[in-house]
Design an enzyme around this catalytic site. Structure first.
Site, PDB file in Angstrom:
ATOM      1  CE  LYS A   1      -4.446   0.921   2.269  1.00  0.00           C
ATOM      2  NZ  LYS A   1      -5.331   0.115   1.455  1.00  0.00           N
TER       3      LYS A   1
ATOM      4  CE  LYS B   1      -8.517   0.255   5.240  1.00  0.00           C
ATOM      5  NZ  LYS B   1      -8.478  -1.006   4.543  1.00  0.00           N
TER       6      LYS B   1
ATOM      7  NE  ARG C   1     -11.114   5.476   3.171  1.00  0.00           N
ATOM      8  CZ  ARG C   1     -10.815   4.211   2.889  1.00  0.00           C
ATOM      9  NH1 ARG C   1     -11.623   3.239   3.279  1.00  0.00           N
ATOM     10  NH2 ARG C   1      -9.717   3.905   2.233  1.00  0.00           N
TER      11      ARG C   1
ATOM     12  CD  GLU D   1      -6.890  -7.471   1.746  1.00  0.00           C
ATOM     13  OE1 GLU D   1      -7.671  -6.929   2.517  1.00  0.00           O
ATOM     14  OE2 GLU D   1      -6.652  -7.062   0.593  1.00  0.00           O
TER      15      GLU D   1
ATOM     16  CD  GLU E   1     -16.514  -3.024  -9.060  1.00  0.00           C
ATOM     17  OE1 GLU E   1     -17.334  -2.495  -8.339  1.00  0.00           O
ATOM     18  OE2 GLU E   1     -15.321  -3.244  -8.695  1.00  0.00           O
TER      19      GLU E   1
HETATM   20  P1  GTP Z   1     -11.187  -1.925   2.303  1.00  0.00           P
HETATM   21  O1  GTP Z   1     -11.316  -0.809   3.273  1.00  0.00           O
HETATM   22  O2  GTP Z   1     -11.337  -1.509   0.859  1.00  0.00           O
HETATM   23  O3  GTP Z   1      -9.891  -2.662   2.522  1.00  0.00           O
HETATM   24  O4  GTP Z   1     -12.379  -2.962   2.578  1.00  0.00           O
HETATM   25  P2  GTP Z   1     -12.523  -4.029   3.768  1.00  0.00           P
HETATM   26  O5  GTP Z   1     -11.483  -3.823   4.786  1.00  0.00           O
HETATM   27  O6  GTP Z   1     -13.954  -4.095   4.168  1.00  0.00           O
HETATM   28  O7  GTP Z   1     -12.122  -5.413   3.097  1.00  0.00           O
HETATM   29  P3  GTP Z   1     -12.739  -6.276   1.932  1.00  0.00           P
HETATM   30  O8  GTP Z   1     -12.262  -7.657   2.269  1.00  0.00           O
HETATM   31  O9  GTP Z   1     -14.210  -6.120   1.723  1.00  0.00           O
HETATM   32  O10 GTP Z   1     -12.007  -5.724   0.613  1.00  0.00           O
HETATM   33  C1  GTP Z   1     -10.647  -5.646   0.557  1.00  0.00           C
HETATM   34  C2  GTP Z   1     -10.141  -5.569  -0.877  1.00  0.00           C
HETATM   35  O11 GTP Z   1     -10.876  -6.452  -1.741  1.00  0.00           O
HETATM   36  C3  GTP Z   1     -10.275  -4.228  -1.565  1.00  0.00           C
HETATM   37  O12 GTP Z   1      -9.206  -3.376  -1.240  1.00  0.00           O
HETATM   38  C4  GTP Z   1     -10.268  -4.636  -3.047  1.00  0.00           C
HETATM   39  O13 GTP Z   1      -8.953  -4.953  -3.481  1.00  0.00           O
HETATM   40  C5  GTP Z   1     -11.063  -5.921  -3.023  1.00  0.00           C
HETATM   41  N1  GTP Z   1     -12.511  -5.667  -3.203  1.00  0.00           N
HETATM   42  C6  GTP Z   1     -13.466  -5.748  -2.260  1.00  0.00           C
HETATM   43  N2  GTP Z   1     -14.678  -5.457  -2.776  1.00  0.00           N
HETATM   44  C7  GTP Z   1     -14.486  -5.191  -4.088  1.00  0.00           C
HETATM   45  C8  GTP Z   1     -15.372  -4.810  -5.166  1.00  0.00           C
HETATM   46  O14 GTP Z   1     -16.565  -4.677  -5.019  1.00  0.00           O
HETATM   47  N3  GTP Z   1     -14.781  -4.632  -6.392  1.00  0.00           N
HETATM   48  C9  GTP Z   1     -13.456  -4.798  -6.603  1.00  0.00           C
HETATM   49  N4  GTP Z   1     -12.992  -4.591  -7.836  1.00  0.00           N
HETATM   50  N5  GTP Z   1     -12.613  -5.129  -5.612  1.00  0.00           N
HETATM   51  C10 GTP Z   1     -13.102  -5.317  -4.378  1.00  0.00           C
HETATM   52 MG    MG Z   2      -8.569  -3.623   2.530  1.00  0.00          MG
END
Ligand code: GTP
Ligand code: MG
Length: 222
Positions: A69, A77, A80, A163, A178
């Site tokens: 990252k 982040k 946020r 991750e 997407e």
């Molecule tokens: P983040 O704050 O984005 O890290 O989300 P989170 O902590 O809730 O974790 P989550 O496991 O839902 O998603 C982590 C990562 O998965 C993201 O940083 C993306 O790389 C991928 N990801 C999750 N949702 C989507 C989606 O709807 N579309 C795409 N293209 N990637 C996704």
């Molecule tokens: Mg994430």
């Protein structure tokens, strides 16, 4: 002190520069640790791929990608989350500084590789999100793992979090496209476009199911 007319502009006064270097040293060190952990995980998957190709005469992994990252994304982040940009805060609160993405041939490979990795005794599972069995509302599919892995330094052993996203080629195609169109600016799609994207995710899923079934059938006859 008044600056002389032709004196070159200095960015930092000496003491400020020292403080900046001191702070960034800790950050750079942490990023190096994350990079090492990512390398360990990448190697583990490459080893598993070699093992499968010996045992089954094929590669379950198409590609392994790693990403660290960026400092800007880390800061965004933390902002946020309402947290300070500090080394200990990053380590305790962010689980995705080191990311490894494994693109697999078939859906069954995703689970086989995840199980094989998690069975290794230096890997600790922190969190598992199965977006394949329970896809996101927009159609996103992947298996997400947050694991902890030790890295061995000259005089110490350090547990680092990584991750891991495991997905098939079809899931990756959908997610990559997407992502280019939308992700982060969540829910900006007008309904008809969101519906169309969802339909594409279902198409990709149907392709995975059919290819997986074909693969099962062909490996039976080998
Ligand atoms: P983040 O704050 O984005 O890290 O989300 P989170 O902590 O809730 O974790 P989550 O496991 O839902 O998603 C982590 C990562 O998965 C993201 O940083 C993306 O790389 C991928 N990801 C999750 N949702 C989507 C989606 O709807 N579309 C795409 N293209 N990637 C996704
Ligand atoms: Mg994430």
């Amino acid at each position: 002190m008044e600056r002389q007319k032709n004196e070159p502009l200095s960015i930092f006064e000496t003491d400020t520069l020292d403080a900046v270097l001191q702070k960034s040293r800790g950050f750079i060190k942490l990023m190096t640790y994350y990079r090492c952990a990512m390398m360990e995980i990448e190697t583990k998957f490459k080893v598993l791929n070699e093992h499968y190709s010996l045992e089954h005469d094929r590669n379950p992994i198409q590609t392994v990608k790693t990403r660290l990252k960026s400092p800007i994304s880390i800061r965004e982040k933390l902002q946020r989350l309402g947290l300070d940009m500090q080394v200990s805060v990053i380590e305790e609160n962010l689980h995705d500084v080191a990311g490894v993405r494994v693109i697999c041939s078939f859906v069954e490979d995703v689970y086989a590789l995840a199980d094989a990795l998690l069975a290794q005794d230096d890997i600790t599972l922190i969190e598992k999100k199965d977006y394949i069995r329970s896809p996101k509302k927009n159609g996103y599919r992947s298996l997400h793992l947050i694991v902890s892995i030790p890295i061995f330094l000259a005089n110490e052993k350090k547990e680092m979090q990584v991750e891991i996203q495991l997905r098939t080629i079809a899931m990756d195609t959908w997610a990559s496209l997407e992502h280019q169109m939308n992700y982060k600016k969540e829910n900006v799609f007008p309904e008809h476009l969101a519906d169309e994207l969802f339909a594409c995710a279902e198409l990709a899923h149907a392709l995975d199911e059919r290819m997986n079934a074909l693969h099962k059938e062909t490996s039976k006859t080998k």
